[in-house]
Design an enzyme around this catalytic site. Structure first.
Site, PDB file in Angstrom:
ATOM      1  N   GLY A   1       0.775  -1.231   0.000  1.00 36.62           N
ATOM      2  CA  GLY A   1       0.000   0.000   0.000  1.00 36.62           C
ATOM      3  C   GLY A   1       0.804   1.277   0.000  1.00 36.62           C
TER       4      GLY A   1
ATOM      5  N   ASP B   1       4.554  13.947  -8.350  1.00 38.20           N
ATOM      6  CA  ASP B   1       4.116  14.315  -7.009  1.00 38.20           C
ATOM      7  C   ASP B   1       5.227  15.040  -6.257  1.00 38.20           C
ATOM      8  OD1 ASP B   1       2.117  14.140  -4.806  1.00 38.20           O
ATOM      9  OD2 ASP B   1       3.704  12.974  -3.867  1.00 38.20           O
TER      10      ASP B   1
ATOM     11  N   LYS C   1       5.320  19.056  -4.795  1.00 37.43           N
ATOM     12  CA  LYS C   1       5.724  19.442  -3.441  1.00 37.43           C
ATOM     13  C   LYS C   1       6.916  20.397  -3.488  1.00 37.43           C
ATOM     14  CE  LYS C   1       4.119  15.069  -1.443  1.00 37.43           C
ATOM     15  NZ  LYS C   1       4.544  13.788  -0.841  1.00 37.43           N
TER      16      LYS C   1
ATOM     17  N   GLY D   1       0.835   8.699   4.894  1.00 36.45           N
ATOM     18  CA  GLY D   1       0.003   7.904   5.791  1.00 36.45           C
ATOM     19  C   GLY D   1      -1.151   8.717   6.319  1.00 36.45           C
TER      20      GLY D   1
END
Length: 819
Positions: free
Chosen positions: A666, A680, A684, A798
């Site tokens: 995951g 991504d 950032k 997370g």
């Protein structure tokens, strides 16, 4: 002696009248003499006026409406009265009906409602109600006598707002003490002129009747029984947390009533004030509640503010120009002109420069006020000594009231801070020299928001409420955030005096808004059962129209559509908190405009979780810059997925195997290429570069895509089947790095207004060398941290840490609003 007055809601039906009888009986046992004043039954006065309007328009339906009204009175009487009084009562009502019918017939034929006729017509509301209450008392064995106040209250001939002749009335009122054990039931609201013609005392007239009787007879107390628990700190229909004020001084009560407190009416207080008669405001539905006592000297803790009130609809007129400077008598001329036109000035304020005067009136009197001012100052207008009169409609006047304000510094500062932090613009300010109240004029649309914000600051500042609207509650981050808020709610209340109230949620299917808050224990079931069909546009419009104080939009989606609404929220002083990176990585123009919008509207736009989830990266960067440090270089491992892959890529492990394992556990997106593309990380890094002042677009950033070109556009299934083709390339890179005792790290480098996203090898002296797991790390090299850079390290992905980062920013907004 006790004077009791019961409002229309207290005697609206048989059950309520029985309750009033019990209250009267209890008071009679404790007082030598009790006198009762009653209003018409609830809604009856308004209904009689409506019936007259129908007759005026030659609408025969007035007859049916009148009969329905009378039947209701007869039905109440039939249920309550069991003695021989019933027959006499029916006769009285029938006699009254004959008078009413003749009046309405005349109005029907005339096509007009003369004030004299209307006064007589509406007087029967009080007459009928007092007939019934008096007879109902006798039916349970309590001596009672009906008293028509038109026989004792003498007035001038202003039929709908009569002035009382106190000299004549006082003599008549004293006769009320002659009824031995019988309780006089006196009609409120009505009187008569010198010719015996019926007059009415205008708005609040029944309270006024009671107050005059109490003052004349030097009563121990005047009790006004209504349908609320006394005078509250604010309008409970607008401010849910309003509570009863135990005590008010006469002056405080006058100020609150002037500014719209509906329980009391200004003239009511005057006779009691002059004669120092205490006034008790009680709730007939909760007779044991202590209510509010109004007296000469009141005490109520240490709070300098007793209550907050408002006038919901006023117009603000501004007269200004050089012709006013040093001109003697301007105010006198203005007031004389307005007085001649019978214009009531609600508030007045004048700048010390003598350049302008601002005054407020009710909207119905704006036309008269404009004519009065333009006529009086026509010379000044014609010669350009005054600017054209400015009229601002749809305004509200908010007043904070309390006698202790005079000896309590900082009240005004707290008021303006609360309004300012909620984006409420003050158009005018008024404060008397007595410092009994401070009044601010604001846009009417902000009235409810202002009342709630001020109530929180002055009365419940020990518990600061934040109203949260959450987008994306069913996503992993949104769901986790709700769990964290629920778990921490009691701690925040007890330790930080903060209540985070989730009042709105929306997902792709349904949306729900609840002013009292959504139960976080059962929010899924509630959303499913009570939610409306999801529409982001409707949801945002409702949030803006509700205009709650201390509102925060929390966007836990990854939607560009939601991000496009941020500006709309910020413009309305609704703060935005989000882990969604999209808004901050759109065009530089959009990026700058969002910040400008937030500043201009005193709203917060917080996005710490855009970079590094819950790690304090953006806040740390802001603290460095705000304290005067200069950033030389930023090096950053910003992808938890890529950090995990390259931290695990050692020894005999194959690159493809680690990527597939990361997908299985995951760490990656469903399609690992979304992570391997580096886009991504680029987003950032773009945010960090813009935070230190670079003027870059996303297209300006050099990004090393880890996926070979021949595998970028194939299906996911084919990519997975061919991922082993990457092994040779990355095995060679790994071995080359290991030969130099280095490690591969996918990193962003921000330096000299440039951003590079690349896979680089670092030696064992570099902070990135010892990274493990999926940790992020950001290294700030600055003027102050040049030889030993500042390092921030920890989990950069997370749901738990990302939601925690969002949660922390909601709390920071709560602290900002409170302090």
């Amino acid at each position: 002696m006790l004077i009791m007055k019961f409002g229309g809601s207290s005697i609206a039906n048989p059950e309520r009248i029985r309750n009033v009888i019990k209250i009267i009986q209890g008071r009679k046992e404790k007082h030598d003499k009790v006198i009762v004043i009653c209003s018409a039954f609830k809604g009856v006065t308004d209904e009689l006026i409506r019936i007259s309007k129908l007759a005026e328009k030659a609408d025969n339906s007035y007859k049916k409406k009148l009969q329905e009204l009378v039947n209701n009175h007869l039905s109440i009487a039939d249920e309550l009265i069991t003695t021989n009084d019933k027959e006499r009562l029916i006769e009285e009502i029938n006699e009254g009906m004959d008078v009413i019918k003749n009046l309405l017939k005349g109005i029907f034929l005339l096509g007009d409602v003369p004030d004299k006729s209307l006064a007589t017509l509406v007087s029967y509301g009080e007459r009928f109600s007092c007939f019934i209450v008096s007879a109902s008392l006798r039916s349970v064995g309590i001596g009672s006598v009906y008293v028509n106040a038109s026989n004792i209250i003498k007035t001038d001939s202003n039929f709908l707002s009569a002035k009382i002749d106190f000299k004549k009335s006082t003599k008549n009122i004293s006769k009320l003490t002659q009824f031995s054990d019988n309780i006089p039931i006196v009609t409120g609201y009505i009187g008569s002129d010198s010719k015996g013609q019926i007059t009415t005392l205008g708005r609040g007239g029944s309270d006024y009747t009671a107050s005059i009787i109490a003052a004349t007879l030097r009563a121990e107390m005047l009790e006004i029984w209504t349908d609320v628990d006394g005078v509250l700190t604010a309008n409970p229909k607008v401010v849910e947390r309003a509570f009863t004020i135990p005590e008010l001084s006469y002056r405080e009560a006058m100020e609150l009533s002037h500014f719209g407190a509906k329980v009391i009416y200004p003239p009511t207080i005057t006779p009691a004030l002059v004669n120092k008669i205490p006034v008790s405001i009680r709730n007939s539905f909760h007779p044991d509640h202590i209510g509010t006592i109004i007296k000469e000297k009141a005490h109520f803790g240490e709070n300098p503010i007793k209550g907050i009130s408002s006038i919901s609809n006023i117009s603000l007129l501004r007269l200004e120009g050089s012709g006013m400077f040093g001109a003697v008598g301007t105010n006198s001329r203005l007031f004389d002109a307005l007085s001649k036109k019978n214009v009531n000035v609600i508030l007045l304020t004048q700048g010390s420069s003598e350049h302008s005067i601002c005054f407020g009136v009710i909207p119905d009197e704006v036309g008269k006020a404009v004519v009065a001012v333009e006529q009086e100052f026509r010379y000044e207008f014609q010669n350009k000594l005054l600017h054209p009169l400015v009229v601002e409609s749809d305004q509200a006047a908010i007043a904070v009231v309390g006698e202790k304000m005079m000896s309590s510094p900082g009240v005004a500062a707290r008021l303006f801070k609360a309004l300012g932090k909620n984006g409420i613009n003050v158009k005018a300010i008024a404060q008397g020299s007595s410092e009994l109240n401070i009044t601010a004029v604001i846009d009417k649309k902000d009235e409810a928001k202002a009342l709630n914000a001020l109530h929180e600051i002055f009365f419940v500042d020990d518990l600061n409420s934040i109203n949260v609207f959450l987008v994306g509650p069913t996503g992993l981050i949104g769901r986790t955030l709700l769990q964290q808020i629920k778990k921490q709610k009691e701690f925040l209340k007890s330790q930080m005096r903060m209540n985070i109230n989730v009042v709105g949620i929306i997902n792709s299917r349904k949306s729900l808004i609840s002013s009292s808050g959504i139960d976080l224990e059962n929010w899924k079931e509630i959303l499913e059962k009570k939610g409306q069909k999801s529409s982001l546009s409707n949801f945002s419009n409702e949030i803006i129209n509700l205009n709650y104080a201390n509102s925060v939009l929390v966007d836990c989606s990854a939607s560009k559509e939601v991000a496009n609404f941020y500006e709309k929220f910020l413009e309305k002083n609704i703060s935005v908190v989000t882990p969604n990176k999209i808004a901050n990585t759109l065009s530089l123009e959009k990026y700058n405009h969002l910040r400008k919008t937030a500043r201009q509207n005193n709203a917060k736009f917080l996005y710490e979780a855009n970079v590094g989830a819950g790690l304090p990266i953006i806040n740390t960067l802001h603290n460095l810059l705000n304290s005067g440090d200069r950033v030389i270089k930023i090096e950053a491992v910003l992808s938890g997925t890529l950090s995990y892959i390259f931290n695990s890529f050692k020894g005999e492990s194959k690159f493809s195997g680690i990527v597939l394992k990361a997908k299985e556990e995951g760490y990656t997106e469903p399609d690992p290429r979304d992570d391997l593309s580096g886009l991504d990380v680029a987003r950032k890094a773009l945010i960090l570069s813009r935070e230190i002042g670079s003027q870059l677009e996303l297209s300006d950033i050099q990004v090393k895509n880890l996926v070979p070109e021949n595998l970028r556009n194939v299906s996911l299934q084919e990519f997975i089947s061919r991922i082993h083709e990457l092994d040779a390339l990355y095995e060679k890179l790994k071995q080359d790095a290991e030969k130099q005792h280095k490690a591969l790290r996918y990193m962003a480098i921000i330096e000299n207004d440039k951003v590079e996203i690349a896979l680089k090898s670092v030696d064992n002296q570099h902070p990135f060398y010892n990274l493990s797991g999926s940790d992020n790390m950001i290294v700030f090299t600055t003027e102050r941290y040049k030889s030993n850079p500042l390092v921030v390290k920890g989990p950069g992905a997370g749901a738990e840490v990302t939601a925690a980062g969002v949660f922390a920013e909601i709390i920071s907004i709560g602290n900002y609003m409170a302090n």
